[in-house]
Motif scaffolding. Structure first.
Motif, mmCIF file in Angstrom:
data_model
loop_
_atom_site.group_PDB
_atom_site.id
_atom_site.type_symbol
_atom_site.label_atom_id
_atom_site.label_comp_id
_atom_site.label_asym_id
_atom_site.label_seq_id
_atom_site.Cartn_x
_atom_site.Cartn_y
_atom_site.Cartn_z
ATOM 1 N N ALA A 165 121.403 -12.806 12.610
ATOM 2 C CA ALA A 165 120.628 -13.866 12.147
ATOM 3 C C ALA A 165 119.860 -14.451 13.372
ATOM 4 C CB ALA A 165 121.704 -14.957 11.816
ATOM 5 N N GLY A 166 118.454 -14.810 13.021
ATOM 6 C CA GLY A 166 117.692 -15.162 14.016
ATOM 7 C C GLY A 166 117.502 -14.243 14.977
ATOM 8 N N VAL A 167 117.559 -14.441 16.349
ATOM 9 C CA VAL A 167 117.407 -13.609 17.350
ATOM 10 C C VAL A 167 118.496 -13.727 18.324
ATOM 11 C CG1 VAL A 167 115.917 -15.468 18.494
ATOM 12 C CG2 VAL A 167 116.079 -12.935 19.323
ATOM 13 N N THR A 168 119.111 -12.775 19.013
ATOM 14 C CA THR A 168 120.308 -12.815 19.926
ATOM 15 C C THR A 168 119.568 -13.006 21.267
ATOM 16 O OG1 THR A 168 121.795 -11.431 18.684
ATOM 17 C CG2 THR A 168 122.064 -11.854 20.893
ATOM 18 N N VAL A 169 119.575 -14.237 21.786
ATOM 19 C CA VAL A 169 119.008 -14.384 23.048
ATOM 20 C C VAL A 169 119.711 -13.789 24.403
ATOM 21 C CG1 VAL A 169 118.278 -16.237 24.661
ATOM 22 C CG2 VAL A 169 118.190 -16.585 22.070
ATOM 23 N N HIS A 189 118.526 -7.130 24.544
ATOM 24 C CA HIS A 189 117.227 -6.376 24.155
ATOM 25 C C HIS A 189 116.620 -7.105 23.013
ATOM 26 C CE1 HIS A 189 114.916 -2.752 24.435
ATOM 27 N NE2 HIS A 189 115.228 -2.532 23.044
ATOM 28 N N ALA A 190 117.222 -7.586 21.967
ATOM 29 C CA ALA A 190 116.563 -8.322 20.902
ATOM 30 C C ALA A 190 115.401 -9.348 21.071
ATOM 31 C CB ALA A 190 117.478 -8.640 19.859
ATOM 32 N N LEU A 191 115.968 -10.143 22.478
ATOM 33 C CA LEU A 191 115.057 -10.999 22.946
ATOM 34 C C LEU A 191 113.665 -10.518 23.421
ATOM 35 C CD1 LEU A 191 114.290 -14.037 23.308
ATOM 36 C CD2 LEU A 191 115.617 -13.652 25.713
ATOM 37 N N ALA A 192 113.926 -9.403 24.240
ATOM 38 C CA ALA A 192 112.904 -8.571 24.681
ATOM 39 C C ALA A 192 111.389 -8.323 23.497
ATOM 40 C CB ALA A 192 113.417 -7.341 25.691
ATOM 41 N N LEU A 193 112.183 -7.949 22.451
ATOM 42 C CA LEU A 193 111.284 -7.323 21.448
ATOM 43 C C LEU A 193 110.946 -8.396 20.478
ATOM 44 C CD1 LEU A 193 112.970 -4.039 20.740
ATOM 45 C CD2 LEU A 193 111.012 -4.429 22.445
ATOM 46 N N SER A 194 111.622 -9.596 20.527
ATOM 47 C CA SER A 194 111.223 -10.802 19.535
ATOM 48 C C SER A 194 109.848 -11.488 19.872
ATOM 49 C CB SER A 194 112.404 -11.641 19.584
ATOM 50 O OG SER A 194 112.171 -12.731 18.685
#
Length: 461
Positions: free
Chosen positions: A361-365, A377-382
């Motif tokens: 949900a949203g983005v894992t920071v 890694h999710a933050l890097a691509l967000s």
């Protein structure tokens, strides 16, 4: 030459007598087309004079041949998606029927092609829920959604019946339902081998069950987008007729250009759109759009109060909010040692998902480790990432591929600590630079397994 079953051929001669030979020839003797759709949310665009554009999708284009996508950094970081051109028609449908931000559900979403198409086509402040019932396929969906980079998407792993409990919650529900797969026969041997008339009937029964389970989740006046990748009428026009007759739905016409060569409904008064390889450059697809009657009383959905013990609230580590481009637009919290940033307008709705299996949900920071937080890694691509929050380290192609294979890398010119790796000035992930080496933070399940890495990158975008 591809061999098709006699029963399938007989079915198509009955359904499409004047065009059957042309369709069968296209299935058995022609090669599938190859198409990609670029991620305009990450600033990617196609040139205006592109002659190879997919006509019904402004972000899609055909390639002359299949490329080694696995070895392309742009593909691995979600800057484009490989997708059959016919499936991109949902982009055109959404642009026609959605004019303001909505709550959008992709019910049978894996591997993520139609969901990422929807993210690009919907108005910017829309909320997208991407669901997949099969756990293994849901993990693939999760990966592709993370790579696409939108913080406004929730990935769930639930049965349609469970999501149907979100009474009148969604403005648009897309149901790319499981089907007999006739439209995939040109490129998929399994689709050819498994097909039987009994499979068609089995799929039609399942499709009716799925629609029954999810109908209550669609608000009155909302839109159902029904699609299959098959040719028969039982799973297509007859299913549309069932939805109209059973639920009072209204068939919605979608304007199309004559030179797109989309086949209309077969023996049906309703608006249906058929993509067949002897007419359109893509695989088999059926799509119809149906509007729910607006005379049903809308229910106000409230989250159930939890009867269990409240989980201990863990504070968000100091300074982590600065990792986001616009931190005030997000609600930050810690769950299972992960710092999660959810758009502020979506966060109040999350208690409604408490009884569902939510993968993202949203983005894992980042992940809390003691007093520190490891960026995800999710933050890097967000698109939520602040590019100023981390020291950046530009790497060459060989180093980027080594990183994606999970190998140890060296960043000789980078300062110690967490570094945002970039390739051609675009983020590809994080590493923790220790000086003599860097800890690789690329997700293990997503690693490139091939040992035969080309020396030069594929040029696709």
């Amino acid at each position: 030459m591809i061999k098709l079953s006699d029963d399938f051929i007989a079915q198509m001669r009955h359904i499409l007598p004047d065009e059957c030979d042309a369709l069968l020839e296209a299935i058995t003797t022609t090669d599938p087309s190859v198409a990609i759709r670029v991620n305009d949310g990450r600033g990617i665009s196609l040139s205006d004079d592109a002659v190879d554009r997919v006509p019904w999708c402004t972000t899609g284009r055909y390639l002359k041949e299949r490329m080694p996508f696995t070895f392309d950094i742009d593909f691995q970081t979600g800057r484009y998606y490989v997708q059959d051109a016919s499936s991109m028609f949902i982009h055109h449908v959404i642009k026609h029927v959605v004019k303001e931000p909505v709550r959008y559900l992709d019910l049978c979403a894996a591997p993520g092609g139609k969901t990422t198409t929807a993210i690009s086509a919907l108005p910017a402040d829309s909320m997208v829920v991407a669901n997949e019932i099969m756990p293994a396929r849901a993990r693939v969906l999760y990966e592709n959604i993370v790579k696409w980079g939108s913080p406004r998407c929730i990935v769930t792993n639930n049965a349609p019946h469970d999501l149907g409990k979100l009474h009148h919650f969604f403005d648009v529900v897309a149901t790319d339902v499981p089907c007999s797969g006739e439209g995939m026969m040109r490129k998929d041997e399994e689709a050819r081998n498994q097909w039987t008339p009994a499979l068609v009937k089995q799929c039609a029964t399942l499709q009716k069950s799925i629609i029954a389970d999810i109908w209550q989740a669609l608000r009155p006046g909302g839109v159902l987008i029904y699609s299959t990748c098959t040719y028969n009428r039982e799973e297509n026009e007859e299913m549309v007729a069932h939805i109209v007759e059973q639920y009072g739905a209204e068939s919605v016409e979608i304007p199309v250009e004559a030179d797109w060569h989309i086949h209309p409904a077969i023996d049906s008064p309703y608006h249906c759109y058929r993509f067949m390889p002897h007419r359109t450059n893509g695989e088999g697809l059926f799509m119809a759009v149906l509007r729910k009657p607006d005379d049903e009383r809308r229910a106000e959905l409230r989250a159930k109060k939890s009867k269990g013990a409240k989980a201990k609230s863990i504070p968000v580590p100091r300074g982590v909010d600065a990792w986001l481009e616009n931190p005030k637009q997000y609600a930050l919290s810690v769950a299972n040692d992960e710092v999660i940033a959810i758009p502020a307008d979506i966060a109040p709705l999350m208690p409604l998902f408490a009884d569902l299996r939510v993968l993202q949900a949203g983005v894992t920071v980042g992940t809390v480790k003691g007093k520190n937080c490891v960026p995800s890694h999710a933050l890097a691509l967000s698109t939520a990432l602040s590019n100023e929050a981390f020291a950046q380290s530009e790497v060459d192609y060989a180093t980027a591929m080594a990183y994606m294979r999970g190998e140890a890398i060296v960043l000789p010119d980078a300062s110690r600590g967490y570094a945002l790796l970039t390739y051609r000035d675009k983020p590809i992930g994080f590493a923790n630079n220790l000086g003599n080496r860097a800890n690789n933070l690329y997700p293990k399940p997503w690693r490139v397994l091939s040992t035969h890495i080309p020396t030069t990158p594929p040029e696709i975008l």
